[in-house]
Design a protein around this motif. Structure first.
Motif: not given
Length: 515
Positions: A52-53, A60-62, A70-72, A77-78
């Motif tokens: 969710x950042x 690792x990787x999402x 990349x979720x900063x 995320x939203x």
């Protein structure tokens, strides 16, 4: 198997010397409900916070729908279609449901124009998913189950297609949990992908398609729910077989520790929250109080602990008669030999910014052994905390760690260690295993049973019927502030207790029954 809506590849996260997540990989198929289970402190919430950042992984990787992302932060995320409902709701109490849902997504400078668009969209979402909520009432006036619906609506309004639920039933009644599961099944049918973080294995078996198990920061197993079982999952969670029972040795002595006669507690508006309640608690006995949350159990515990005043009735304990004209406060009750584990550990059990060793003496800070004249004897407090942390398996052991940095189960252990460690004659305990994993539940249950076996008394309030039936020698049921019946441990079952909880059973044990 469908393509992965969410995929994690080799996710690791470290906080100082603590490896919260270690090389975690996971695939959550589109349109499924995927359970994530593990002991408190296993790394579940950290992993969800990375998705969710809130945190960034060290490595690792999402991937979302097969695409690396990349979720900063949560805003990103939203934007990627990820929504999260936290264990402790992120709502502004004084705002209405509508204002909370709009917050951060007002739709323009003119709020009234955005408000109408929001109302229209929420009406559509409510019809589609069965998420009706009163939009114009402040959320602090709404039931917990309704507040959770508002949180889910917030995510859906922002067009989430991956929904993370962190311990969603920890504060819900069984009925509210059933309503939540109906909503989740509807969301799943519409292609929403759901990650369910929970410690309740019954819920995993009832609602999920797949389940992944975490232990000490690692992902140790993946199972299709249809081919696993609660005993297998419990063993995978804690790394050993989990006992399903507690050691019940002695019989109650019959010597009455506390007698309560016709107790009435009124709120600020004069409404009786506890109405003419009478009960007895004997040495070597656990008396359970079952009931849907909000039916007077909280007020009863607080009155018996000296926190809330009562307007009628009498409490007899340790040779002392306590009445509205001769009240006793919480500090005096502790001196008499009563300890209290509150239902809400955050608001009443801990001071979250305090170090763990400081929280471990709350309410007992004036005890002589904790003091050096005008100052606290910090070395003595830390030494005692270290021993209790070992005895109650509080993790991590660091006495200087802030109380807010412990998992929910370990926060609960800090409170229990403090209250049981005070060696009371009577323990008042509310929701002892709320938000606690199966390994810690086993541990807490045995400590409560040990108190009973030592000849102490325990008054147990819980919305978990399994817990009530496992531990109690006698079970009282409260509904609408009155005791609607009493059932022995041998006679108790969910059907009888459920009828009494709804005040729908004809019984001789009615209001004012002397237990």
């Amino acid at each position: 198997m469908s393509a992965c809506a969410l995929e994690l590849i080799g996710i690791s996260k470290r906080f100082g010397l603590v490896k919260a997540n270690q090389d975690i990989s996971l695939c959550v198929p589109v349109g499924t409900i995927h359970g994530i289970i593990g002991e408190n402190g296993a790394g579940k919430s950290t992993l969800m916070s990375i998705i969710y950042g809130f945190y960034q992984a060290d490595s690792g990787e999402i991937r979302i729908q097969g695409q690396p992302v990349t979720v900063h932060d949560s805003k990103q995320a939203i934007a990627l279609g990820i929504g999260m409902v936290h264990q402790h709701f992120m709502l502004v109490d004084e705002f209405t449901a509508l204002e909370n849902i709009m917050l951060g997504a007002e739709g323009g400078a003119l709020l009234h124009e955005g408000e109408q668009r929001v109302r229209t969209r929420l009406s559509e979402l409510s019809r589609l998913y069965g998420l009706e909520v009163p939009l114009d009432i402040p959320v602090n006036q709404l039931a917990v189950g309704v507040q959770q619906r508002i949180e889910i609506l917030k995510t859906l309004y922002r067009e989430a297609r991956i929904l993370i639920l962190d311990e969603p039933t920890g504060v819900l009644t069984p009925q509210e949990a059933d309503d939540l599961f109906k909503i989740l099944r509807t969301l799943k049918a519409d292609g929403v992908t759901i990650l369910l973080i929970t410690h309740k294995l019954r819920e995993i078996m009832a609602i999920t398609d797949q389940v992944s198990v975490m232990r000490q920061g690692q992902m140790v197993a993946h199972r299709a729910t249809t081919v696993t079982s609660m005993p297998e999952l419990a063993e995978l969670m804690v790394g050993r077989k989990v006992r399903q029972s507690v050691d019940r040795y002695a019989q109650p002595t019959g010597r009455v520790l506390m007698e309560v006669r016709n107790l009435t507690v009124r709120d600020k508006q004069g409404i009786a929250r506890v109405n003419q309640v009478s009960l007895k608690i004997a040495a070597g006995e656990i008396v359970g109080i079952a009931g849907v949350s909000g039916n007077g159990q909280t007020e009863l515990l607080q009155a018996l602990a000296g926190i809330l005043p009562f307007s009628e009735g009498e409490i007899s304990f340790a040779g002392q008669s306590i009445t509205p004209k001769q009240p006793v406060n919480a500090a005096q009750m502790r001196k008499l030999g009563i300890a209290h584990v509150p239902e809400d550990r955050h608001r009443m059990g801990l001071v979250l910014p305090f170090a763990a060793y400081q929280s471990s003496i709350l309410g007992y800070q004036r005890v002589e052994k904790y003091n050096h004249g005008l100052t606290l004897n910090d070395p003595a407090i830390r030494t005692e905390y270290t021993g209790r942390a070992e005895q109650f398996d509080i993790r991590p052991r660091d006495p200087f760690l802030g109380s807010n940095n412990f998992s929910g189960g370990n926060q609960q252990k800090i409170v229990l260690a403090r209250e049981i460690g005070a060696d009371p004659q009577l323990l008042l305990v509310g929701q002892p295993t709320r938000g606690v994993d199966i390994g810690a539940i086993e541990f807490i249950h045995q400590h409560l049973m040990d108190m009973r076996n030592e000849g102490k008394g325990v008054l147990l309030v819980s919305v978990e019927l399994d817990e009530i039936m496992t531990l109690s020698d006698r079970i009282l049921v409260m509904c609408g502030g009155v005791i609607t019946g009493e059932v022995s441990r041998e006679q108790a079952n969910e059907q009888i207790l459920g009828l009494l909880m709804a005040n729908a059973l004809d019984t001789n044990d009615q209001q004012g029954h002397s237990a």
